[in-house]
Design a protein around this motif. Structure first.
Motif, PDB file in Angstrom:
ATOM      1  N   HIS A   1      11.645   8.517   4.981  1.00 26.60           N
ATOM      2  CA  HIS A   1      10.824   8.866   6.185  1.00 26.60           C
ATOM      3  C   HIS A   1       9.316   9.452   5.641  1.00 26.60           C
ATOM      4  O   HIS A   1       9.448  10.121   4.776  1.00 26.60           O
ATOM      5  CB  HIS A   1      11.728   9.820   6.893  1.00 26.60           C
ATOM      6  CG  HIS A   1      11.191  10.240   8.226  1.00 26.60           C
ATOM      7  ND1 HIS A   1       9.885  10.671   8.259  1.00 26.60           N
ATOM      8  CD2 HIS A   1      11.319   9.758   9.418  1.00 26.60           C
ATOM      9  CE1 HIS A   1       9.599  11.009   9.637  1.00 26.60           C
ATOM     10  NE2 HIS A   1      10.447  10.207  10.171  1.00 26.60           N
TER      11      HIS A   1
ATOM     12  N   ILE B   1       7.647  -2.188  20.855  1.00 19.18           N
ATOM     13  CA  ILE B   1       8.585  -1.674  19.703  1.00 19.18           C
ATOM     14  C   ILE B   1       8.199  -0.333  19.723  1.00 19.18           C
ATOM     15  O   ILE B   1       7.144   0.140  19.789  1.00 19.18           O
ATOM     16  CB  ILE B   1       8.494  -2.266  18.488  1.00 19.18           C
ATOM     17  CG1 ILE B   1       6.865  -2.322  18.056  1.00 19.18           C
ATOM     18  CG2 ILE B   1       8.518  -4.106  18.604  1.00 19.18           C
ATOM     19  CD1 ILE B   1       6.720  -2.950  16.475  1.00 19.18           C
TER      20      ILE B   1
ATOM     21  N   ARG C   1       8.699   3.953  12.959  1.00 18.97           N
ATOM     22  CA  ARG C   1       9.025   2.593  12.223  1.00 18.97           C
ATOM     23  C   ARG C   1       7.860   2.371  11.173  1.00 18.97           C
ATOM     24  O   ARG C   1       6.598   2.771  11.435  1.00 18.97           O
ATOM     25  CB  ARG C   1       9.360   1.369  13.067  1.00 18.97           C
ATOM     26  CG  ARG C   1       8.280   1.136  13.978  1.00 18.97           C
ATOM     27  CD  ARG C   1       8.815   0.410  15.272  1.00 18.97           C
ATOM     28  NE  ARG C   1       9.655  -0.861  14.768  1.00 18.97           N
ATOM     29  CZ  ARG C   1      10.648  -0.971  15.616  1.00 18.97           C
ATOM     30  NH1 ARG C   1      11.045  -0.442  16.813  1.00 18.97           N
ATOM     31  NH2 ARG C   1      11.231  -2.186  15.264  1.00 18.97           N
TER      32      ARG C   1
ATOM     33  N   VAL D   1       6.458  -3.829   9.452  1.00 13.07           N
ATOM     34  CA  VAL D   1       7.185  -5.029   8.734  1.00 13.07           C
ATOM     35  C   VAL D   1       6.586  -6.403   9.604  1.00 13.07           C
ATOM     36  O   VAL D   1       6.474  -6.346  10.700  1.00 13.07           O
ATOM     37  CB  VAL D   1       8.593  -4.936   9.231  1.00 13.07           C
ATOM     38  CG1 VAL D   1       9.480  -6.213   8.686  1.00 13.07           C
ATOM     39  CG2 VAL D   1       9.239  -3.516   8.585  1.00 13.07           C
TER      40      VAL D   1
END
Lengths: 230, 491
Positions: A5, A170, A174, A177
């Motif tokens: 994180h 989304i 996060r 990616v």
């Protein structure tokens, strides 16, 4: 114990990185030039990278926003911050006022597959945590392209529109990616197509990448990217 | 089949996850397709036919009745090989008959006699019954294996153009001993001889089990995984008894293409059907260079995880952490480190005490939108919108070995469905449409191919596919794509 994180990045490392970036940012803030991985466009149009990533964007200086859950992000990006928020194609240097603060749109080319929003904001002396970035680009297609998909990655949450239609959301804390979020099949018009994104960051690094995939899930390259000059 | 005939034609009520309809049979042949239908033939003239490989009915008997037929389709001919005793065992002969179709309603339906292709004289170490056909994909040569306990399993070559013996004077080769119901398959440089060991025809007391060896040449030697030659009794277990079925026998390959392989067999005793002998069709898996008898999907609640992305299929709603959302706190000193332990007291690693129960879908779904909801993929976090109940749909048909399933969010009637643009949606309720029916085939590596019965307005076949890390779609099946292969995991 290691934690992936980003809030857990050791404080010393953050401070060290911040100090280095701050030196660069100060010098760049003076002449409004973007961060190391971002350059000012020097040509009328740009082609996608070898892997199909869109390299040229208009970025708005960050707006304060907090929270990364689905509902919080949806509320944040649907709030009207400036006129014609979901239709405008701004010009480099356009300015607007959000919550009493004057913000500027910046045209940038990224030297990487991704657009580093941390570099962008930090170089301008702007906050990088608990912020919302608006990004816009124009994809010019030589012919109609059916069955393609927008494929993005973002740090952190993001919502994306193609020609005014929301196609990807989304959420959550996060990391970027490649092809994390992929739209349903869509059609790119012959001529200009507007791609718009809102990226919400909690803390730490923030960036995004975007490309189109063809019907065979291969990177789409047969288009150019151009931003109208002021 | 070393004892007496067993003619079973059972009108069986549908029981979950067995075949449907009438599927009582003993010593079934390899299941073959003809004009879209599936056919198999058993001992004593029994025959089964199916439109989909799931729901079976009695078929038309062969003109030659005998034991344990096998059938193979080559060119425009279906060759059927049927054995019969021609004296006291082990005096027997295998006859070939052929037809251009297996469909009795076809104008081309006409059986022709092809003569004897192998026999045993009652003295030699062989009992010429239980034929198994193998067409070598490497060179197109056709082989017959046969035999049953009295001595050897033998191999002779046939002419693929006529189905008859190629060189009748050549001596048969001995491949295995102490088994029957042999068949051969090929994969990746290896020939596999599968044969049934144990005793048959004793109901739930039958020790039938399918074993195998492999060889680099079609003529052997066929060694098991321990290096024991099948001609000395070796044999690695392929499929044995289990669950509610006893006595597995008479392997037959059913290759559906695109890497989807299944096998047919019979059970000597299906305990859910009074101990009757019945047909089954199951997935054929491969592990460490050996075929493995897979099992058809059992109903249940699962996580559906992409092999390619490692993310799980979920209803696109905001998830609630199991146990409720907790404010992000300091780490503290970790589990077991109470106040005064020198680590700063309670922290995020201390948990909240006690057992956290599974998420109550009735509770968390109150915030979910009504109506249709999108589908997406996410890291699996044991949340309600990530758990799918897979249940057979009665009277909706099926495919070889299984019925069509509905896939719903566990505890709800929200059903996964295909859309007309070959994308996915979760409907508010299951209504039974073909776009809501799902076929789930286990693939060679144990993963699953998941495909809707029908995509609206399309005649093409699509499969569930991950797209990117966080979304799913429908795509044309690529057996090599990990995005098209799914793990069905117990949540």
């Amino acid at each position: 114990m290691n934690s992936p994180h980003k809030d857990h990045i050791p404080a010393v490392a953050v401070l060290a990185a911040s100090a280095l970036l701050a030196v660069a940012a100060i010098s760049r803030a003076a002449d409004q030039s973007p961060a190391p991985t971002l350059t000012s466009p020097a040509s009328p149009q740009k082609t996608p990278s070898a892997d199909g990533f869109i390299p040229r964007w208009l970025l708005l200086e960050p707006i304060g926003a907090s929270g990364l859950t689905d509902s919080v992000v949806q509320t944040a990006v649907k709030k009207e911050y400036f006129p014609n928020q979901f239709t405008v194609v701004p010009h480099d240097g356009d300015q607007l006022t959000v919550g009493g603060a004057q913000l500027t749109w910046h045209a940038v080319d990224t030297t990487h597959y991704n657009v580093n929003l941390y570099h962008f904001a930090h170089a301008l002396g702007k906050p990088t945590s608990d912020v919302l970035f608006w990004a816009v680009t124009v994809v010019n297609c030589p012919q109609e392209m059916r069955g393609v998909r927008l494929a993005i990655g973002s740090n952190a949450a993001s919502v994306w529109w193609v020609n005014g239609k929301e196609v990807i959301g989304i959420y959550g804390d996060r990391q970027t990616v490649i092809d994390d979020g992929v739209s349903k099949r869509l059609t790119l018009n012959k001529g200009p197509n507007i791609v718009r994104a809102a990226i919400v960051n909690g803390g730490g690094a923030t960036d995004f990448c975007a490309r189109f995939l063809d019907a065979a899930d291969k990177p789409l390259k047969g288009f150019t990217v151009s931003l109208a000059a002021k | 089949m070393k004892h007496t005939f067993l003619v079973t034609a059972l009108a069986l009520a549908s029981l979950a996850l067995a075949l449907d309809g009438q599927f009582g049979i003993h010593d079934p042949s390899t299941v073959v397709r003809c004009n879209g239908k599936f056919y198999t033939y058993g001992t004593g003239g029994s025959s089964l036919v199916s439109d989909d490989g799931w729901n079976w009915r009695r078929g038309t008997a062969l003109p030659r009745r005998g034991m344990a037929p096998d059938v193979i389709h080559i060119g425009d001919r279906y060759y059927v090989y049927v054995a019969a005793n021609i004296g006291a065992q082990p005096k027997a002969a295998i006859n070939m008959i052929w037809n251009k179709t297996l469909d009795p309603d076809s104008p081309d339906y006409k059986w022709e006699e092809g003569g004897v292709v192998a026999s045993s004289d009652g003295v030699e170490d062989c009992n010429a019954i239980d034929p198994g056909l193998f067409l070598d994909p490497n060179d197109g040569r056709l082989w017959l294996v046969y035999g049953s306990y009295f001595g050897y399993i033998r191999l002779v070559e046939l002419d693929p153009k006529t189905g008859t013996r190629r060189n009748p004077n050549d001596q048969p080769r001995n491949l295995a001993i102490n088994c029957e119901a042999s068949d051969m398959i090929y994969r990746d440089g290896w020939y596999y001889l599968l044969a049934t060991h144990g005793s048959c025809c004793r109901g739930a007391d039958s020790g039938y089990n399918i074993r195998m060896g492999r060889a680099k040449k079609v003529t052997g030697p066929f060694l098991d995984s321990e290096g024991v030659d099948m001609i000395q009794g070796g044999g690695k277990l392929f499929a044995g008894s289990g669950g509610r079925v006893v006595g597995t026998g008479h392997f037959g390959l059913l290759d559906l293409g695109e890497g989807v392989q299944k096998f047919s067999l019979h059970y000597e005793a299906d305990l859910d059907r009074g101990g009757a002998s019945v047909l089954d069709i199951r997935p054929l898996l491969w592990r460490d260079g050996w075929p493995v008898g897979g099992e058809n999907l059992k109903e249940g609640t699962f996580e559906i995880e992409s092999l390619g992305t490692g993310t799980a299929l979920e209803l696109a709603v905001e998830g609630m952490p199991v146990g409720g959302r907790r404010a992000r706190g300091g780490r503290g000193a970790g589990p077991g480190a109470g106040p005064g332990a020198g680590g700063g007291g309670r922290g995020m690693f201390e948990g909240q005490g006690g057992v956290i129960p599974p998420q109550d879908v009735a509770q968390v779904s109150k915030s979910w939108p009504e109506g249709n909801v999108d589908v997406r993929m996410a890291n699996y976090l044991c949340q309600a919108q990530q758990k799918w109940t897979v249940a057979a749909v009665p009277n909706a048909g099926g495919y070889p070995g299984s019925p069509y399933f509905k896939i719903t969010i566990a505890g709800t009637d929200r059903a996964l469905a295909a859309t007309g643009d070959a994308e996915l949606v979760v409907l508010a309720a299951f209504t039974g449409g073909p776009e809501q029916l799902w076929r789930m085939d286990q693939l060679a590596d144990g993963t699953w191919r998941i495909m809707p019965k029908q995509v609206p307005n399309s005649k093409e076949a699509f499969v569930l596919s991950a797209t990117g890390s966080s979304f799913a779609t429908l795509a044309k099946f690529d057996p090599k794509s990990e995005r098209h292969r799914w793990l069905i995991k117990t949540p």
